[in-house]
Design a protein around this motif. Structure first.
Motif, mmCIF file in Angstrom:
data_model
loop_
_atom_site.group_PDB
_atom_site.id
_atom_site.type_symbol
_atom_site.label_atom_id
_atom_site.label_comp_id
_atom_site.label_asym_id
_atom_site.label_seq_id
_atom_site.Cartn_x
_atom_site.Cartn_y
_atom_site.Cartn_z
ATOM 1 N N GLY A 318 -41.540 3.148 -36.171
ATOM 2 C CA GLY A 318 -41.019 4.399 -35.659
ATOM 3 C C GLY A 318 -40.466 4.311 -34.255
ATOM 4 O O GLY A 318 -40.295 5.331 -33.578
ATOM 5 N N GLN A 365 -38.919 11.706 -29.910
ATOM 6 C CA GLN A 365 -39.808 12.072 -31.004
ATOM 7 C C GLN A 365 -39.035 12.220 -32.313
ATOM 8 O O GLN A 365 -39.491 11.776 -33.375
ATOM 9 N N ARG A 366 -37.856 12.831 -32.263
ATOM 10 C CA ARG A 366 -37.031 12.969 -33.472
ATOM 11 C C ARG A 366 -36.624 11.604 -33.998
ATOM 12 O O ARG A 366 -36.673 11.349 -35.209
ATOM 13 N N VAL A 369 -39.412 9.719 -35.880
ATOM 14 C CA VAL A 369 -39.554 10.140 -37.280
ATOM 15 C C VAL A 369 -38.434 9.551 -38.126
ATOM 16 O O VAL A 369 -38.658 9.030 -39.229
ATOM 17 N N ASN A 370 -37.203 9.605 -37.618
ATOM 18 C CA ASN A 370 -36.051 9.093 -38.366
ATOM 19 C C ASN A 370 -36.153 7.587 -38.594
ATOM 20 O O ASN A 370 -35.791 7.085 -39.672
ATOM 21 N N ARG A 372 -38.851 5.651 -38.778
ATOM 22 C CA ARG A 372 -39.861 5.352 -39.795
ATOM 23 C C ARG A 372 -39.351 5.693 -41.194
ATOM 24 O O ARG A 372 -39.562 4.947 -42.161
ATOM 25 N N LYS A 373 -38.659 6.808 -41.315
ATOM 26 C CA LYS A 373 -38.157 7.250 -42.617
ATOM 27 C C LYS A 373 -37.155 6.271 -43.194
ATOM 28 O O LYS A 373 -37.217 5.898 -44.369
#
Length: 402
Positions: A318, A365-366, A369-370, A372-373
């Motif tokens: 991440g 922070q955004r 998440v992106n 890791r996804k």
């Protein structure tokens, strides 16, 4: 099915390097017979003894061919040639495989795989990890025009003789298709990563941060090879520009040609921390505690197609990535909003991007998440194994039906 893998530089998770083929073999050997023909170059460089050198059940055929990242051109060529001849001999002695899997780099390993496949009348799959000989030629490692032409001829002959070709990026795929290779013969599997290793706990991060005295610091991480192509001078100059930011520290772990440069700079700059190489299964914690990692390369056209393992390892934890290639990695981080692009060699812009990036906590922070996804959905090596297995089965069936 008996799969014979020709791969000069095998690593396991105890090594400070990517373990793509270790992961693949570990899954394939559950259903198939797997033989690995490799050198022992990395076995002595294991940093831990937590994993078997090859996955349980894999038949190891190892030859002694020394190699290290600081070798000059002549010694590298000698190592490539020596392994190719050993691999050819060993490949003719092992029980007959159903399919041969030849990994380049170097191109000489793929040559040995193709020769054994031809002599034993079995199909072979060509995995292209870097565009050879374009990469060494653009790096100035092959000055002879005659030798350049011979290498290009060898490259084309290998593409034509392979039953299937696996490049590690769309850029490599486009190049291969430009050599009059049918699209049906090519399947891209990016380098990828072990997504499970990227699931690092906060406790693990806090313990390492304390051990490295990084409390209260924002970490900019470079973890990988310190090679001529990786532009270590760019990162040193960027750290120099940001000396006034006492809250930012540049952390390096790896090994390679520019180690002396980094050792000298880390003694001069208070915001640089140079760590020893870490085994693969431990470097993920370092990625996880970093605010951002950097995947840097010099400005060479051939490098736009590469597929750097450290990019995918960072995404798996991440951690957003700054890339300096204007190729597919730039498109990737921008499209999925999991990083930034800075032109190669531009330390002023890299320093400014880092200052802006590290100041914007919400954006970080955004992107966390992106990152890791996209790693979980597109770059998990375990998810690539069924498709790889299908290729092997298909080329074997096709050859038998002729």
């Amino acid at each position: 099915m008996h799969i014979a893998l020709f791969h000069q530089y095998h690593h396991n998770p105890d090594c400070p390097a990517t373990c793509r083929h270790y992961t693949f073999m570990e899954e394939l050997v559950k259903r198939h017979q797997v033989t690995l023909i490799t050198s022992d170059a990395w076995e002595s460089k294991r940093l831990t003894r937590d994993y078997p050198w090859v996955p349980d059940g894999v038949e190891l055929v190892s030859v002694h061919v020394p190699y290290h990242n600081r070798m000059g051109k002549v010694r590298r060529l000698q190592a490539f040639g020596s392994f190719a001849m050993h691999a050819l001999t060993k490949g003719l002695k092992i029980p007959k495989p159903d399919v041969i899997w030849g990994v380049s780099t170097p191109l000489t390993t793929a040559w040995a795989a193709s020769k054994v496949a031809g002599l034993r009348k079995v199909p072979w799959v060509f995995e292209v990890q870097d565009l050879w000989p374009s990469f060494p030629i653009e790096m100035g490692a092959v000055p002879s025009k005659f030798l350049q032409n011979q290498l290009y001829r060898l490259e084309k002959s290998l593409y034509r003789s392979a039953d299937h070709i696996i490049p590690l990026s769309k850029g490599m795929e486009e190049y291969i298709l430009s050599q009059n290779i049918s699209p049906e013969m090519v399947t891209t599997f990016v380098n990828g990563t072990e997504v499970d290793l990227g699931r690092v706990t906060q406790i693990q991060q806090d313990e390492l941060r304390k051990d490295l005295v990084l409390e209260g610091k924002q970490v900019v991480l470079y973890a990988g090879t310190y090679g001529r192509a990786n532009d270590m001078p760019l990162l040193v100059e960027t750290a120099r520009r940001l000396q006034h930011r006492t809250d930012i520290v540049f952390v390096f772990t790896g090994q390679g040609f520019d180690e002396p440069l980094l050792e000298k700079a880390s003694q001069e700059l208070p915001n640089m921390l140079l760590l020893p190489p870490l085994p693969r299964h431990k470097v993920f914690t370092l990625f996880a505690l970093a605010e951002v990692s950097v995947v840097s390369f010099i400005d060479l056209p051939v490098l736009q197609a590469n597929s750097p393992g450290k990019l995918f390892d960072s995404l798996a934890t991440g951690t957003p990535v700054i890339v300096t290639n204007p190729g597919w990695t730039k498109e990737l981080v921008e499209r999925h909003q999991c990083g930034w692009y800075v032109p190669a060699g531009d330390s002023a812009q890299l320093a400014q991007t880092l200052e802006n990036t590290l100041h914007d906590k919400a954006a970080l922070q955004r992107m966390n998440v992106n990152a890791r996804k996209v790693a979980e959905t597109q770059f998990d090596r375990l998810q690539m194994v069924p498709a790889l297995e299908s290729i092997f089965e298909r080329v074997v069936a096709t050859r038998k039906s002729r």
